[in-house]
Structure formats: structure tokens, C-alpha cells
Design a protein around this motif. Structure first.
Motif, PDB file in Angstrom:
ATOM      1  N   ARG A   1       0.830  -1.205   0.000  1.00  0.00           N
ATOM      2  CA  ARG A   1       0.000   0.000   0.000  1.00  0.00           C
ATOM      3  C   ARG A   1       0.865   1.255   0.000  1.00  0.00           C
ATOM      4  NH1 ARG A   1      -4.743   0.901   4.103  1.00  0.00           N
ATOM      5  NH2 ARG A   1      -3.031   2.018   5.002  1.00  0.00           N
ATOM      6  N   VAL A   2       1.944   1.208   0.829  1.00  0.00           N
ATOM      7  CA  VAL A   2       2.844   2.365   0.887  1.00  0.00           C
ATOM      8  C   VAL A   2       3.472   2.599  -0.485  1.00  0.00           C
ATOM      9  CG1 VAL A   2       5.047   3.155   1.811  1.00  0.00           C
ATOM     10  CG2 VAL A   2       3.342   2.204   3.342  1.00  0.00           C
ATOM     11  N   HIS A   3       3.889   1.499  -1.125  1.00  0.00           N
ATOM     12  CA  HIS A   3       4.479   1.618  -2.459  1.00  0.00           C
ATOM     13  C   HIS A   3       3.503   2.265  -3.420  1.00  0.00           C
ATOM     14  CE1 HIS A   3       7.780  -1.608  -1.907  1.00  0.00           C
ATOM     15  NE2 HIS A   3       8.095  -0.432  -1.418  1.00  0.00           N
ATOM     16  N   GLN A   4       2.283   1.762  -3.348  1.00  0.00           N
ATOM     17  CA  GLN A   4       1.245   2.270  -4.253  1.00  0.00           C
ATOM     18  C   GLN A   4       1.080   3.771  -4.046  1.00  0.00           C
ATOM     19  OE1 GLN A   4      -0.513   0.864  -6.535  1.00  0.00           O
ATOM     20  NE2 GLN A   4      -2.056   2.423  -6.908  1.00  0.00           N
ATOM     21  N   ARG A   5       1.024   4.181  -2.736  1.00  0.00           N
ATOM     22  CA  ARG A   5       0.808   5.587  -2.450  1.00  0.00           C
ATOM     23  C   ARG A   5       1.990   6.411  -2.955  1.00  0.00           C
ATOM     24  NH1 ARG A   5      -1.447   5.388   2.747  1.00  0.00           N
ATOM     25  NH2 ARG A   5       0.650   5.326   3.562  1.00  0.00           N
ATOM     26  N   ASN A   6       3.207   5.888  -2.724  1.00  0.00           N
ATOM     27  CA  ASN A   6       4.396   6.602  -3.184  1.00  0.00           C
ATOM     28  C   ASN A   6       4.344   6.807  -4.695  1.00  0.00           C
ATOM     29  OD1 ASN A   6       5.417   6.812  -0.724  1.00  0.00           O
ATOM     30  ND2 ASN A   6       6.962   5.207  -0.910  1.00  0.00           N
TER      31      ASN A   6
ATOM     32  N   GLN B   1       1.869  12.206  -9.411  1.00  0.00           N
ATOM     33  CA  GLN B   1       1.228  13.513  -9.274  1.00  0.00           C
ATOM     34  C   GLN B   1       2.282  14.616  -9.357  1.00  0.00           C
ATOM     35  OE1 GLN B   1      -1.138  13.602  -5.795  1.00  0.00           O
ATOM     36  NE2 GLN B   1      -1.865  15.665  -6.144  1.00  0.00           N
ATOM     37  N   LEU B   2       3.424  14.348  -8.670  1.00  0.00           N
ATOM     38  CA  LEU B   2       4.509  15.332  -8.646  1.00  0.00           C
ATOM     39  C   LEU B   2       5.030  15.576 -10.065  1.00  0.00           C
ATOM     40  CD1 LEU B   2       5.571  16.534  -6.021  1.00  0.00           C
ATOM     41  CD2 LEU B   2       7.646  15.210  -6.371  1.00  0.00           C
ATOM     42  N   VAL B   3       5.228  14.465 -10.785  1.00  0.00           N
ATOM     43  CA  VAL B   3       5.743  14.587 -12.154  1.00  0.00           C
ATOM     44  C   VAL B   3       4.775  15.407 -12.997  1.00  0.00           C
ATOM     45  CG1 VAL B   3       6.171  13.275 -14.261  1.00  0.00           C
ATOM     46  CG2 VAL B   3       7.111  12.489 -12.101  1.00  0.00           C
ATOM     47  N   GLU B   4       3.495  15.129 -12.792  1.00  0.00           N
ATOM     48  CA  GLU B   4       2.470  15.844 -13.550  1.00  0.00           C
ATOM     49  C   GLU B   4       2.556  17.350 -13.270  1.00  0.00           C
ATOM     50  OE1 GLU B   4      -2.041  15.117 -13.235  1.00  0.00           O
ATOM     51  OE2 GLU B   4      -1.105  13.271 -13.977  1.00  0.00           O
ATOM     52  N   GLU B   5       2.668  17.657 -11.942  1.00  0.00           N
ATOM     53  CA  GLU B   5       2.750  19.073 -11.566  1.00  0.00           C
ATOM     54  C   GLU B   5       3.977  19.737 -12.182  1.00  0.00           C
ATOM     55  OE1 GLU B   5       2.669  19.400  -7.317  1.00  0.00           O
ATOM     56  OE2 GLU B   5       0.617  18.645  -7.251  1.00  0.00           O
TER      57      GLU B   5
END
Ligand code: ADP
Length: 592
Positions: A328-333, A339-343
């Protein structure tokens, strides 16, 4: 989660896991004990049946004896009248003989009133002879039904035994008396006493009268009613023996006849496996009591196995839970990263657009100077031409005047083209415009804008333009790229004696079975000496410039690079033929 709750949580978990292990071990031990007890009870039941058989066979062996003796003519005749001492002696001796042959305990002959007229134990002080036994139930039963049986403590001898009797009758069928066999079970009790099991026989009232261990006889297994007590007193069944209750408490039941009980026995409170077997022929019940023996080793093994299984399960589930959490942590990361890349991409695009715009303005500034110069020249020329035109008209030379108008016309048209183009260039075009356009026309347009410089600096241009070379993109932006490349080439060649500019547009053929689309390759080569090896990788960086302050911003190639990539193409550089060579590729327009 606060620090303190964390510090308390771990020991709590450990405690819970351990408690679970202990619980599992306890349950397993209990289960094992239950099973072992049930098995033991089953075995005891089997043995009990054997004991029951032994007892039954023993009694059966003597059942016929009183009936047979009742037919004996000598005994019958002895009862037919008053008994003389001679007759009594004969009877006594006869019974003594038969008793020792049959190996019964005692034989006795009762007359119609229940008086013992002869007995095998006539020699003993406890002899039955002369005693009256009319009160004994077996006598009453025999008188009434022809046969009788009764277990009782001998009132004379004090020895308990089983009395089996049969009626002695006259030829006419009249009741003359009873023939009685008494069976004692000392051998049986002795034999049963060899084993470690307790064996008890109780009568219909629940009173134990046979036991293979001392202290168990004459115990009441159930409460005795008042009427039963009165009957006991009347029949003197257990005569002077004191009866005492046996307190038992059922801990666990296996079936109707099998229990685990706690007994306040002669040896204190002890747990027994208690199996009972009803002996229907006699109306008795046979009991087997055994101390339960569950192997401590078995219980320990079961406990260890259960605790082990529990711990394995706990750790397996902990492991799986941990893995799930990690996933789950991996998925969230991953999501956060995306999202960061998109921004960042969005920011970059904004910055890029800004760069394009500012580079455009810078180019415009630089170009304004060139254009001012460019426009001033024809303006001066035109003023002089207008003066000579006026002279020609003054002299009436109309034809010459007409001819002189032609170059004026041409110069005005070119100036209009230049300014018109400038207007479109400064406008910020919407990014990502993708119209169909001819790359060769874009080159034409850029060359047109730089014509004055090319001419002034006497640059020889070599053009190999395949046309039309249709691509998809934004004409104004691509033109800006071309102008950047061309102007850099001119800048590089400014102080060089040989100024050779070469522009090519060629179709690039993909490999035979490649799925890559066809594309156009545009190269701009010059003879300006090229780019230093260590700078080759930097020229596309924003603000990289080798030009003196005020001359270059270092934005031209960076912006060009961005524009080309935005249009789906590539831009790269190498040194070739005494100068730099920029190569731009763009996919051919599929509709072309
Ligand atoms: P600017 O022209 O403002 O310096 P550019 O991004 O257009 O910015 O160019 C960056 C640098 O790349 C130039 O300063 C120059 O050193 C080098 N360069 C670009 N084109 C050429 C060329 N044709 N020949 C030699 N050097 C070049």
C-alpha cells in the motif's frame, strides 16, 4: 500515533500473542484429555463386559443344582414327616458330600416352615441346622413360585452370599420345603482384586454388596427410600452390616453408563472413570472404577503442537499484513510521484511558454535594429528616386518617369512584407497549434526575414529543399526555430573569410521493416568553425551562451529545442565540414 501509545502497544501485542499461545495449549490439553478419557472409558466398557460374563457364568453353573437335588427321593422323604435324628444325620452327611463335590459354599434343606432340617455345614459352630429362615425372601419366593434367589449376609454365619433355592414337592405337588444353595464369592473377589481397577456389584436398591477392595462394600450408590429400608430390616438382607452413602459427583458423562466422577471414597476425594453394566438376569449392576491415566507426555506434546500452530498462524498473518501494508505504501508513493511529475511537467510547460515569449521579444528587439537599418536604406534611395522622378516629369520625359516608378514599387512591396511579418512574429501564438504546413515554405520565410544580413555579410547560401515537405506544427514557432538556427550560423561566420550556409530538407527513409513513420530531416550547416567539444552537450541549455554580454541571451536553442519536441520532432547538433550542423527532424504529415 504518540510515542507513549507506541511504547505500550508492542508489549501489549506480545502479551496478547503469548496469551493466545497459552490458551491454544490449554484447549489442546483439554481436548487430548477428553479424547484419552473417552478412549479409556471405551476400553473399560470392554473389560466390564468380560467381568460381567465371568460372574454370570459362575452363577449359571449352580443354577440347576437346587432343582436337581429337590428331586432326590431321600431328601424328599426326609421332608414328608417329622425328622428323626438319624434322618437328620443322613441328610447332613449327604449334603456335605454333594457340597464338596459341587464346590458350592453351603447346601441346606428347609422344611415347609422354613426350618433348616439339614445343612452341609452341620459340623461347624455356624451350622444352619435348627435355624428358621422363613423370613428370607428366597424361602417365600420358593413357596410362592417354586424358585427363589436372594443375596444376603448370612444371619448365622455372618458371611454374605447368593442364595438359589428350589421347591421340594410331594408326588401330589404339595410344597414340602426348599432346597437351597448358597454361593459365596471370595475367589471372585480375590481374582478381581488382582487388577488395579475397582469392581463393584450393586443390587437393585443400589447397595454395593461385592467389592474387590476393602471399604467399598455396603455403600449406598443412591438414596434409599423408607419402604426399602423397612424391607431391608425385615429380610435382614445385610443383617447387622452398617450401610453408608457413597457421595459421587459427575464431572463428565461419556454415555448413559460411562462417567467421570469425583468420589469421597475410603481414600479421600478421587476422580474415577466409572463404567456400569446392568446384569439383567440377577437384577444387579456391575461397576468398574478406574483412575484416569492420561499420559502427561501426550498432553505436553499436544500443548506444544497447538502453541506452535498458533504462533505460526500469528506470524504468518503478521507477515502477510506487513506485506500488504508495504504494497500500500508503495502504491501511495507511486501515486504521489506521478502527481509530482504531472505538476512539474505543468510548471515546465508554463516556464517554457514564458521562455518562448521572452525569446521572441528579444529576437524582435534585435531584429528591430536590423530592420530600422534595412528600412532606412530604401527610404533614402526612394527619396532620391522621387527627386529624379520629379526632374523627369519637369522635363516632360513621361516614359522615363514610368520606368523609374518600377523600382519604387518593388521596394515598397518588400518593406510591406517585412513589417507585416514582424507583426505576426510578435504575437504569442497559442501553444500546440498543429496546422498542416510546408517546411520548405517556413525556410523561405525565415530566409526572407534574414535577407538583409545575408546580403550585407556576403554569405553564400546553398539550398537543397525538397518541396513540398508537409509536416504538422505551428508555422510561426517553427519559423522562429529556423531564424534562431540561421542567425546562430551567421553569428558564427561573422569574422570568417569563407561564409557558406547550407540548408537541406530531405525525406528520411525508415529501415525496411521499421514501424517508425517517415519523417523530414532539415539540416542547417555553416562554415563558422563549429562548437567546442565540451560545449556540444550544453548548447541546448537555457542561458548557455558564448557570446559577449548584450549579444546573446542563451535562450535561442533552448526555446528551439522545446518547440521542436513539442511538435513531435528532434533537434541535435554535431560538427561537420568546418562548422556546426544542426539537424531537425519532424514526422511527415500523414494526410499528405
Ligand atoms: P545565443 O545565441 O543567445 O548565445 P543560443 O541558445 O542560440 O543562444 O546559442 C547558444 C550557444 O551555442 C551560442 O552562444 C554558441 O556558443 C553556440 N552556437 C549556437 N549555434 C552555433 C553555430 N552555428 N556555430 C557555433 N556555435 C554555435
Amino acid at each position: 500515533m504518540s510515542f507513549t501509545s507506541r511504547t505500550f502497544r508492542l508489549p501489549l501485542y506480545v502479551l496478547l500473542i503469548l496469551a493466545g499461545a497459552v490458551l491454544a495449549a490449554g484447549l489442546a490439553m483439554q481436548q487430548t484429555e477428553r479424547h484419552a478419557l473417552a478412549d479409556d472409558a471405551g476400553r473399560a466398557r470392554g473389560q466390564l463386559a468380560l467381568y460381567g460374563n465371568t460372574l454370570h457364568t459362575l452363577i449359571e453353573r449352580y443354577r440347576a443344582l437346587p432343582a436337581v437335588l429337590a428331586l432326590d427321593p431321600e431328601l424328599r422323604s426326609a421332608l414328608s414327616g417329622p425328622v428323626s435324628s438319624t434322618t437328620q444325620d443322613t441328610v447332613n452327611r449327604k449334603l456335605e458330600r454333594i457340597n464338596s463335590a459341587a464346590q458350592s459354599s453351603t447346601l441346606e434343606l428347609l422344611d415347609r416352615n422354613g426350618l433348616a432340617v439339614g445343612a452341609s455345614n452341620w459340623r461347624l459352630p455356624s451350622s444352619y441346622v435348627g435355624h428358621n429362615y422363613a423370613f428370607r425372601p428366597y424361602f417365600l419366593q420358593t413357596k410362592a413360585q417354586g424358585v427363589g434367589r436372594f443375596y444376603a449376609v448370612g444371619v448365622t454365619s455372618g458371611i454374605p452370599g447368593y442364595f438359589l433355592s428350589n421347591a421340594v414337592t410331594s408326588d401330589a405337588g404339595d410344597f414340602l420345603g426348599a432346597m437351597v444353595v448358597k454361593l459365596e464369592f471370595p475367589e471372585l473377589e480375590h481374582e478381581w482384586g488382582q487388577g488395579s481397577d475397582l469392581l463393584l456389584v450393586s443390587d437393585a436398591k443400589g447397595i454395593v454388596f461385592i467389592a474387590n477392595q476393602p471399604g467399598w462394600r455396603y455403600r449406598e450408590l443412591q438414596p434409599i427410600s423408607a419402604s426399602d429400608r423397612a424391607e431391608l430390616a425385615a429380610t435382614r438382607q445385610y443383617d447387622k452390616q452398617p450401610l453408608s452413602a457413597l457421595h459421587r459427583q459427575v464431572i463428565q458423562a461419556f454415555d448413559d453408563n460411562g462417567h467421570l466422577v469425583r468420589i469421597e471414597g475410603p481414600d479421600g476425594a478421587v476422580d474415577y472413570l466409572w463404567e456400569s453394566l446392568p446384569l439383567t438376569a440377577e437384577g444387579w449392576t456391575l461397576h468398574l472404577l478406574r483412575k484416569p491415566q492420561v499420559a502427561a507426555e501426550d498432553m505436553r506434546n499436544a500443548a506444544l503442537a497447538a502453541a506452535g500452530t498458533w504462533l505460526t498462524l500469528v506470524f504468518l498473518s503478521l507477515f502477510l499484513y506487513q506485506r500488504w501494508r508495504l504494497a500500500r505504501v508503495h502504491q501511495r508513493n507511486r501515486e504521489e510521484l506521478e502527481q509530482l511529475v504531472e505538476e512539474r511537467t505543468r510548471d515546465l510547460r508554463t516556464a517554457q511558454d514564458g521562455l518562448v515569449q521572452s525569446a521572441k521579444l528579444a529576437a524582435l528587439g534585435q531584429m528591430s535594429a536590423a530592420l530600422a537599418h534595412e528600412i532606412n536604406q530604401p527610404l533614402t534611395a526612394q527619396r532620391m528616386q522621387l527627386a529624379s522622378l520629379r526632374l523627369l516629369l519637369d522635363h516632360g520625359r513621361i516614359d522615363d518617369a514610368y520606368q523609374a516608378l518600377t523600382p519604387l514599387d518593388q521596394q515598397l512591396t518588400r518593406m510591406a512584407a517585412l513589417t507585416g511579418h514582424l507583426k505576426t512574429f510578435a504575437r504569442k501564438s497559442p501553444s500546440g497549434l498543429r496546422e498542416r504546413l510546408d517546411l520548405a515554405a517556413v525556410v523561405d520565410q525565415a530566409l526572407l526575414l534574414l535577407e538583409p544580413r545575408l546580403r550585407d555579410e556576403r554569405v553564400s547560401c546553398v539550398l537543397h529543399l525538397t518541396r513540398p515537405a508537409y509536416v504538422r506544427g505551428d508555422a510561426i514557432r517553427l519559423e522562429q526555430v529556423l531564424i534562431n538556427l540561421l542567425r546562430n550560423a551567421l553569428d558564427a561566420m561573422r569574422d570568417k573569410p569563407l561564409k557558406r550556409l547550407e540548408v537541406r530538407i530531405e525525406a528520411e527513409q525508415p529501415a525496411h521493416n521499421s514501424t517508425k513513420p517517415r519523417q523530414w530531416r532539415l539540416t542547417v550547416g555553416d562554415s563558422g568553425g563549429g562548437i567546442a567539444q565540451e560545449h556540444l552537450t550544453n548548447v541546448f541549455d537555457p542561458f548557455f551562451t558564448t557570446k559577449p554580454v548584450g549579444d546573446g541571451l542563451g535562450l535561442g536553442l533552448a526555446v528551439s529545442y522545446a518547440i521542436v519536441h513539442e511538435s513531435g520532432g528532434t533537434l541535435c547538433v554535431d560538427n561537420h565540414g568546418g562548422g556546426a550542423r544542426f539537424t531537425l527532424t519532424l514526422p511527415t504529415d500523414p494526410e499528405a
